[in-house]
Motif scaffolding. Structure first.
Motif, PDB file in Angstrom:
ATOM      1  N   PRO A 113     -36.090  14.217  33.396  1.00 24.72           N
ATOM      2  CA  PRO A 113     -34.725  14.189  32.891  1.00 24.72           C
ATOM      3  C   PRO A 113     -34.569  15.108  31.621  1.00 24.72           C
ATOM      4  O   PRO A 113     -35.615  15.029  30.755  1.00 24.72           O
ATOM      5  N   PHE A 114     -33.571  15.634  31.340  1.00 23.00           N
ATOM      6  CA  PHE A 114     -33.526  16.392  29.849  1.00 23.00           C
ATOM      7  C   PHE A 114     -32.166  16.221  29.497  1.00 23.00           C
ATOM      8  O   PHE A 114     -31.102  15.575  30.157  1.00 23.00           O
ATOM      9  N   SER A 115     -31.966  16.686  28.364  1.00 21.51           N
ATOM     10  CA  SER A 115     -30.517  16.412  27.669  1.00 21.51           C
ATOM     11  C   SER A 115     -30.080  17.646  27.786  1.00 21.51           C
ATOM     12  O   SER A 115     -30.469  19.032  27.823  1.00 21.51           O
ATOM     13  N   LEU A 116     -28.330  17.689  27.991  1.00 21.16           N
ATOM     14  CA  LEU A 116     -27.841  18.696  28.102  1.00 21.16           C
ATOM     15  C   LEU A 116     -27.613  19.671  26.816  1.00 21.16           C
ATOM     16  O   LEU A 116     -27.722  20.909  26.825  1.00 21.16           O
ATOM     17  N   GLU A 117     -27.933  18.953  25.611  1.00 19.01           N
ATOM     18  CA  GLU A 117     -27.998  19.568  24.397  1.00 19.01           C
ATOM     19  C   GLU A 117     -29.166  20.475  24.469  1.00 19.01           C
ATOM     20  O   GLU A 117     -29.061  21.858  24.101  1.00 19.01           O
ATOM     21  N   GLU A 118     -30.315  20.162  24.871  1.00 23.92           N
ATOM     22  CA  GLU A 118     -31.448  21.080  24.977  1.00 23.92           C
ATOM     23  C   GLU A 118     -31.367  22.093  25.991  1.00 23.92           C
ATOM     24  O   GLU A 118     -31.538  23.519  25.501  1.00 23.92           O
ATOM     25  N   VAL A 119     -30.789  21.939  26.921  1.00 25.26           N
ATOM     26  CA  VAL A 119     -30.478  23.153  28.079  1.00 25.26           C
ATOM     27  C   VAL A 119     -29.728  24.139  27.308  1.00 25.26           C
ATOM     28  O   VAL A 119     -29.903  25.392  27.307  1.00 25.26           O
ATOM     29  N   VAL A 120     -28.571  23.501  26.809  1.00 27.62           N
ATOM     30  CA  VAL A 120     -27.643  24.718  25.942  1.00 27.62           C
ATOM     31  C   VAL A 120     -28.328  25.269  24.897  1.00 27.62           C
ATOM     32  O   VAL A 120     -28.154  26.523  24.703  1.00 27.62           O
ATOM     33  N   LEU A 121     -29.206  24.647  24.130  1.00 25.73           N
ATOM     34  CA  LEU A 121     -30.072  25.305  23.048  1.00 25.73           C
ATOM     35  C   LEU A 121     -31.094  26.294  23.574  1.00 25.73           C
ATOM     36  O   LEU A 121     -30.983  27.496  22.933  1.00 25.73           O
ATOM     37  N   ARG A 122     -31.553  25.952  24.788  1.00 26.74           N
ATOM     38  CA  ARG A 122     -32.521  26.916  25.426  1.00 26.74           C
ATOM     39  C   ARG A 122     -31.837  28.157  25.687  1.00 26.74           C
ATOM     40  O   ARG A 122     -32.392  29.299  25.544  1.00 26.74           O
ATOM     41  N   LEU A 123     -30.797  28.028  26.555  1.00 26.69           N
ATOM     42  CA  LEU A 123     -29.843  29.228  27.063  1.00 26.69           C
ATOM     43  C   LEU A 123     -29.257  30.107  25.634  1.00 26.69           C
ATOM     44  O   LEU A 123     -29.340  31.159  25.748  1.00 26.69           O
ATOM     45  N   ARG A 124     -29.014  29.386  24.604  1.00 32.74           N
ATOM     46  CA  ARG A 124     -28.383  30.131  23.689  1.00 32.74           C
ATOM     47  C   ARG A 124     -29.637  30.847  22.984  1.00 32.74           C
ATOM     48  O   ARG A 124     -29.496  31.972  22.716  1.00 32.74           O
ATOM     49  N   GLY A 125     -30.821  30.433  22.913  1.00 29.49           N
ATOM     50  CA  GLY A 125     -31.831  31.258  22.426  1.00 29.49           C
ATOM     51  C   GLY A 125     -32.257  32.143  23.125  1.00 29.49           C
ATOM     52  O   GLY A 125     -32.446  33.460  22.879  1.00 29.49           O
ATOM     53  N   LEU A 126     -32.269  32.236  24.674  1.00 33.24           N
ATOM     54  CA  LEU A 126     -32.419  33.297  25.612  1.00 33.24           C
ATOM     55  C   LEU A 126     -31.535  34.161  25.827  1.00 33.24           C
ATOM     56  O   LEU A 126     -31.833  35.441  25.539  1.00 33.24           O
ATOM     57  N   LEU A 127     -30.214  33.926  25.415  1.00 35.55           N
ATOM     58  CA  LEU A 127     -29.071  35.068  25.343  1.00 35.55           C
ATOM     59  C   LEU A 127     -28.947  35.752  24.027  1.00 35.55           C
ATOM     60  O   LEU A 127     -28.770  36.960  24.062  1.00 35.55           O
ATOM     61  N   ARG A 128     -29.500  34.960  22.996  1.00 35.13           N
ATOM     62  CA  ARG A 128     -29.406  35.820  21.561  1.00 35.13           C
ATOM     63  C   ARG A 128     -30.723  36.918  21.686  1.00 35.13           C
ATOM     64  O   ARG A 128     -30.509  37.993  21.338  1.00 35.13           O
ATOM     65  N   ARG A 129     -31.787  36.459  22.215  1.00 36.20           N
ATOM     66  CA  ARG A 129     -32.808  37.251  22.398  1.00 36.20           C
ATOM     67  C   ARG A 129     -32.653  38.517  23.558  1.00 36.20           C
ATOM     68  O   ARG A 129     -33.126  39.714  23.175  1.00 36.20           O
ATOM     69  N   ALA A 130     -31.984  38.250  24.431  1.00 36.73           N
ATOM     70  CA  ALA A 130     -31.379  39.408  25.403  1.00 36.73           C
ATOM     71  C   ALA A 130     -30.791  40.346  24.715  1.00 36.73           C
ATOM     72  O   ALA A 130     -30.897  41.498  24.988  1.00 36.73           O
ATOM     73  N   ALA A 131     -29.715  39.763  23.969  1.00 35.78           N
ATOM     74  CA  ALA A 131     -28.876  40.644  23.241  1.00 35.78           C
ATOM     75  C   ALA A 131     -29.629  41.588  22.214  1.00 35.78           C
ATOM     76  O   ALA A 131     -29.393  42.809  22.164  1.00 35.78           O
ATOM     77  N   SER A 132     -30.673  40.882  21.463  1.00 35.76           N
ATOM     78  CA  SER A 132     -31.404  41.645  20.493  1.00 35.76           C
ATOM     79  C   SER A 132     -32.026  42.617  21.053  1.00 35.76           C
ATOM     80  O   SER A 132     -32.223  43.784  20.588  1.00 35.76           O
ATOM     81  N   ARG A 133     -32.854  42.597  22.263  1.00 38.38           N
ATOM     82  CA  ARG A 133     -33.474  43.505  22.949  1.00 38.38           C
ATOM     83  C   ARG A 133     -32.674  44.674  23.223  1.00 38.38           C
ATOM     84  O   ARG A 133     -33.096  45.778  23.301  1.00 38.38           O
ATOM     85  N   ASP A 134     -31.426  44.283  23.903  1.00 32.55           N
ATOM     86  CA  ASP A 134     -30.682  45.485  24.425  1.00 32.55           C
ATOM     87  C   ASP A 134     -30.245  46.343  23.169  1.00 32.55           C
ATOM     88  O   ASP A 134     -30.258  47.565  23.576  1.00 32.55           O
TER      89      ASP A 134
END
Length: 241
Positions: A113-134
């Motif tokens: 089981p995981f927390s929704l906050e953790e999922v959102v935090l992980r997604l936010r980090g992935l999106l931020r890094r994807a934008a940085s790479r682009d």
């Protein structure tokens, strides 16, 4: 299937793939509350169809689906968009299962089981890094022994042989290469590769280091070293211990 945050008008699009309707709905609500637009799918085939239609900026993907295996879906998504950030969900916390997901191209994972906050935090980090790479304009090249990383093209080669890394593995290797021979603690790695507000938990760093070793060091003189009780360091193979 292309796209990155900001590449189209409207909100960031997140494809959510999980065969449990209740969990799918809860994740969709969390994604909506984060300001993004969810696109739910209950199986692998509908996920691939939905992805082609919505061109997601990120994917939350369950590792176990009723039709296509989660890893099969991941590989097909990767074929169509190699840079698409993918967060894997899995109820199996064995190291080999997580390594399988990373090897197939997942950028990050959370175990149930995981927390929704953790999922959102992980997604936010992935999106931020994807934008940085682009938006990357840095054309610097890191060279250490026979390992070469090219910043602008996100290419990695060892002894002239291409090494395929996920986005998170690339970030980790970039951090190590930015500090050759320097021992980096788990806390430092979490802070730079993930987020200063994310404690990481469990053995997240060990999993990614292990996956990176399988790709960088397998069949070759090792470059990535564990310094017991302190952290990890990368050294040219000829440096030895």
């Amino acid at each position: 299937m292309t796209g990155s945050p900001g590449s189209r008008t409207g909100r960031v699009r997140v494809l959510i793939v999980d065969d449990e309707p209740a969990l799918n709905e809860v994740l969709s609500v969390a994604v909506t509350e984060a300001g993004w637009r969810p696109y739910p799918a209950l199986d692998g085939r509908s996920a691939l169809s939905t992805a082609r239609g919505c061109a997601p900026h990120a994917v939350v993907l369950d590792g176990m689906l009723p039709d296509l295996d989660g890893l099969q879906v991941l590989r097909r998504l990767r074929l169509e968009n190699p840079k698409l950030p993918v967060l894997m969900l899995t109820a199996r916390d064995a190291l080999e299962h997580r390594l399988d997901g990373l090897e197939a191209g997942a950028d990050d994972y959370v175990t149930k089981p995981f927390s929704l906050e953790e999922v959102v935090l992980r997604l936010r980090g992935l999106l931020r890094r994807a934008a940085s790479r682009d938006g990357r304009t840095d054309d610097s090249v890191h060279v250490l022994g026979d390992l070469v990383m090219t910043g602008d093209t996100l290419e990695v080669r060892r002894a002239g042989v291409p090494v395929q890394l996920t986005a998170k593995e690339f970030d980790l290797l970039s951090l190590l290469l930015g500090h050759p021979r320097q021992v980096l603690s788990k806390a430092q790695i979490l802070d730079h590769v993930w987020s200063s507000s994310f404690d990481g938990g469990g053995n997240l760093v060990e999993v990614y280091i292990s996956s990176l070793r399988r790709k960088i060091d397998k069949g070759r003189a090792p470059m990535i070293h564990t310094v017991r009780g302190l952290g990890y360091a990368i050294r040219a193979a000829e440096d030895g211990r």
